[in-house]
Every structure is written in C-alpha cells, then in structure tokens.
Design an enzyme around this catalytic site. Structure first.
Site, mmCIF file in Angstrom:
data_model
loop_
_atom_site.group_PDB
_atom_site.id
_atom_site.type_symbol
_atom_site.label_atom_id
_atom_site.label_comp_id
_atom_site.label_asym_id
_atom_site.label_seq_id
_atom_site.Cartn_x
_atom_site.Cartn_y
_atom_site.Cartn_z
ATOM 1 N N HIS A 39 0.841 -1.209 0.000
ATOM 2 C CA HIS A 39 0.000 0.000 0.000
ATOM 3 C C HIS A 39 0.874 1.257 0.000
ATOM 4 O O HIS A 39 0.555 2.246 -0.664
ATOM 5 C CB HIS A 39 -0.872 0.060 1.268
ATOM 6 C CG HIS A 39 -1.885 -1.032 1.377
ATOM 7 N ND1 HIS A 39 -1.814 -2.016 2.333
ATOM 8 C CD2 HIS A 39 -3.008 -1.283 0.655
ATOM 9 C CE1 HIS A 39 -2.849 -2.830 2.214
ATOM 10 N NE2 HIS A 39 -3.586 -2.418 1.201
ATOM 11 N N GLY A 149 -3.039 -1.765 -7.161
ATOM 12 C CA GLY A 149 -1.884 -2.663 -7.254
ATOM 13 C C GLY A 149 -2.098 -3.761 -8.287
ATOM 14 O O GLY A 149 -3.206 -4.283 -8.433
ATOM 15 N N ASP A 152 -3.701 -7.389 -7.531
ATOM 16 C CA ASP A 152 -5.113 -7.638 -7.835
ATOM 17 C C ASP A 152 -5.339 -7.281 -9.304
ATOM 18 O O ASP A 152 -6.052 -6.320 -9.622
ATOM 19 C CB ASP A 152 -5.998 -6.783 -6.919
ATOM 20 C CG ASP A 152 -5.800 -7.151 -5.459
ATOM 21 O OD1 ASP A 152 -6.141 -8.279 -5.090
ATOM 22 O OD2 ASP A 152 -5.269 -6.325 -4.699
ATOM 23 N N GLN A 155 -8.919 -7.032 -10.579
ATOM 24 C CA GLN A 155 -9.572 -5.840 -10.026
ATOM 25 C C GLN A 155 -9.116 -4.590 -10.793
ATOM 26 O O GLN A 155 -9.948 -3.749 -11.180
ATOM 27 C CB GLN A 155 -9.213 -5.709 -8.543
ATOM 28 C CG GLN A 155 -9.575 -4.366 -7.934
ATOM 29 C CD GLN A 155 -9.353 -4.334 -6.432
ATOM 30 O OE1 GLN A 155 -10.144 -4.870 -5.682
ATOM 31 N NE2 GLN A 155 -8.296 -3.682 -5.980
HETATM 32 O O1 PAF Z 1 -8.033 -3.747 -3.147
HETATM 33 C C1 PAF Z 1 -8.699 -3.391 -2.160
HETATM 34 O O2 PAF Z 1 -8.167 -3.214 -1.060
HETATM 35 C C2 PAF Z 1 -10.195 -3.171 -2.307
HETATM 36 O O3 PAF Z 1 -10.772 -4.097 -3.167
HETATM 37 C C3 PAF Z 1 -10.569 -1.728 -2.724
HETATM 38 C C4 PAF Z 1 -10.061 -1.393 -4.104
HETATM 39 C C5 PAF Z 1 -10.001 -0.750 -1.708
HETATM 40 C C6 PAF Z 1 -12.094 -1.570 -2.739
HETATM 41 O O4 PAF Z 1 -12.639 -1.820 -1.483
#
Ligand code: PAF
Length: 283
Positions: A39, A149, A152, A155
């Site tokens: 992060h 990131g 994922d 995502q």
């Molecule tokens: O990757 C994450 O931590 C979550 O899926 C996100 C993008 C913050 C959405 O809640």
C-alpha cells in the site's frame, strides 16, 4: 504532519473541491486499511502523480460474501494513520458503513464480463462490491488519478474498464506487485497464516518464477506449464489450488497463440486463507 482524517462524504467533497479550486491535482489510493509496504508503494506512486494524496480506508462489506472474512478482516486505524503520515498523505478518508451505505441503499455498479472470470468463479459477487465502492469513491473524491496494485490484476482491469465505460475523469494507475524479501506477495491476508503456512505459501511465487523462466527460455506449452505449477503447489500439504489460469491480459479470456500479453494468475488456499498472485508474460 498527520493527514487530515475525514469521516463524512460532505467534508471529503468540500476539501477536494477546495483543492481543485486552488489548481491542485488529487490522487486517490483506495484501501481497506491494515497497510503494508505494498500500500505504501501505492501512496508513493500517488504522490508522484498529483499534488494532494487521499488514502481511503474502508473495509467494504459489499465485496465480501456471507461466510467470507469480513468480520475478522484485520484493522488497525492508528497504525495506518501513522504510516500515512510517514508517507506524507494529505488526507485519510475513513467513513463508517452508515455513511457509505445508508438505510435504503439499493444501487450497484456491475461489470458484465471480466468479473465472471478468475476470482469471479469462486467469489461471484465480489467485483460488484468492488466496482460499486470504487465508483462511489471516485464520485466523492473526484480525483485526477487513482492508484491500484497489480497484485489484484483482475480488479485493476475491471476498474480501468469501469472508468472508461462510465466516463470517470479519474486516470487509473496500476503499480507493480511488492514482495517480501522471500518473494511472498504482500497482502493484508498474510496475517492469517501460521509460520508453517507462511513458509508453504512461498510456492505461489516460486511456481510463477518457474513458469516465467520457462517462458523466457521459449517454452510456450501453457497446458504443460499449468500442470507443472499444479504439481508444485499440490505437493505442499497446506495448499489447495483454486485456479491456475493463462489468460489474455486485456480480456481475461483463455490465452491462445494470438494473445499479445498473457496474465498467468493463480489463487491458492493456504489452510483456509485464499491468496492470489500473478505474472505478466510477454510474447
Ligand atoms: O483492493 C482493495 O483493497 C479493495 O478491493 C478496494 C479497491 C479498496 C475496494 O474496497
């Protein structure tokens, strides 16, 4: 300096509008907290992309199915805030559930195709929750850029598509995977692993590195690589393969000889903890 902690949508909107009036560019880093070096690398990337950085910390209930780890998902806001201060984030958006999903809430954002694939097979409602919360965050913060990131990967791709399809003004930046010294991809869920499971989980990275090396040396037999990876992972008694997939990095359809960039993605249960990891393979 400690970032400004913002708990309401109204206050977040006022601050970001004020920044925009002043001509400042804003970058958003959406997180569910329990921050780790992965992060922090996203926050650093955000600071390069804009003048002001907002980190959102919100464990979004709609992306967890019943029986998943919503209640036990690790949380430590004070520690997160300290880390955000060290990374010089300007604001931390930390809303509560009643702020994001007030009584009567009934509207969702849903991606039609990409979200059925890979993790969507085991977690069929997950990405609907992700796209909904990220769309809400985009509307609230109205950032110029948002950083996600590559760990994922699905995502990130779904969010890129959502931003394009729904004409969000926010530019999507995808930052590389950050790994521990021994190769384990950083994840808040690594905290669930016992020391023995933690050791066994290294097979995810090892098997990806094996496949990457074979690929670089010219092996293109994806079925064979998949079988090798399956054997490597299944040899660890704590590990159970959820999926190992070679997919086109843009469509997530099964890769074939025409795919210009292939995503080798895997999800593995280590004990009861489901971990994901991936590598991009170029032709
Ligand atoms: O990757 C994450 O931590 C979550 O899926 C996100 C993008 C913050 C959405 O809640």
């Amino acid at each position: 300096m400690t970032p400004k902690v913002i708990k309401t949508i109204g206050e977040m909107r006022r601050l970001s509008r004020q920044w925009r009036r002043e001509g400042q560019r804003i970058a958003l880093v959406p997180t569910m907290g329990f921050l780790h070096e992965g992060h922090l690398s996203l926050i650093r990337r955000a600071r390069k992309a804009a003048d002001k950085t907002v980190v959102s910390i919100y464990v979004n209930p709609t992306q967890f199915a019943p029986g998943e780890d919503l209640d036990k998902y690790p949380r430590d806001f004070e520690r997160d805030l300290k880390l955000c201060a060290e990374e010089r984030a300007d604001a931390v958006f930390f809303p509560e559930n009643h702020e994001m999903y007030p009584p009567g809430y009934q509207t969702y954002v849903f991606n039609e195709h990409l979200s059925d694939k890979l993790c969507g097979q085991t977690r069929p409602t997950h990405f609907k929750g992700v796209t909904t919360i990220v769309a809400k965050l985009f509307n609230i913060v109205e950032a110029d850029a948002a950083v996600f990131g590559q760990k994922d990967a699905q995502q990130a791709l779904i969010i890129r598509n959502m931003a394009r399809d729904l004409n969000f003004r926010t530019n999507i930046i995808v930052a590389p995977i950050v790994r521990e010294n021994d190769g384990l991809a950083m994840s808040s869920r690594n905290k669930y692993l016992t020391p023995d499971q933690r050791k066994q989980a290294l097979v995810l990275n090892k098997s990806l590195r094996y496949a990457e090396k074979q690929w670089q040396e010219g092996l293109r037999d994806m079925a064979r690589l998949k079988a090798d990876i399956y054997t490597m992972i299944s040899a660890r008694n704590a590990c159970r393969v959820d999926y190992i997939s070679f997919v086109d990095a843009c469509t997530l359809e099964e890769a074939d000889s025409r795919s210009p960039e292939i995503l080798l993605a895997l999800a593995v249960f280590v004990g009861t903890t489901r971990l994901i990891d991936n590598v991009l393979l170029r032709r």
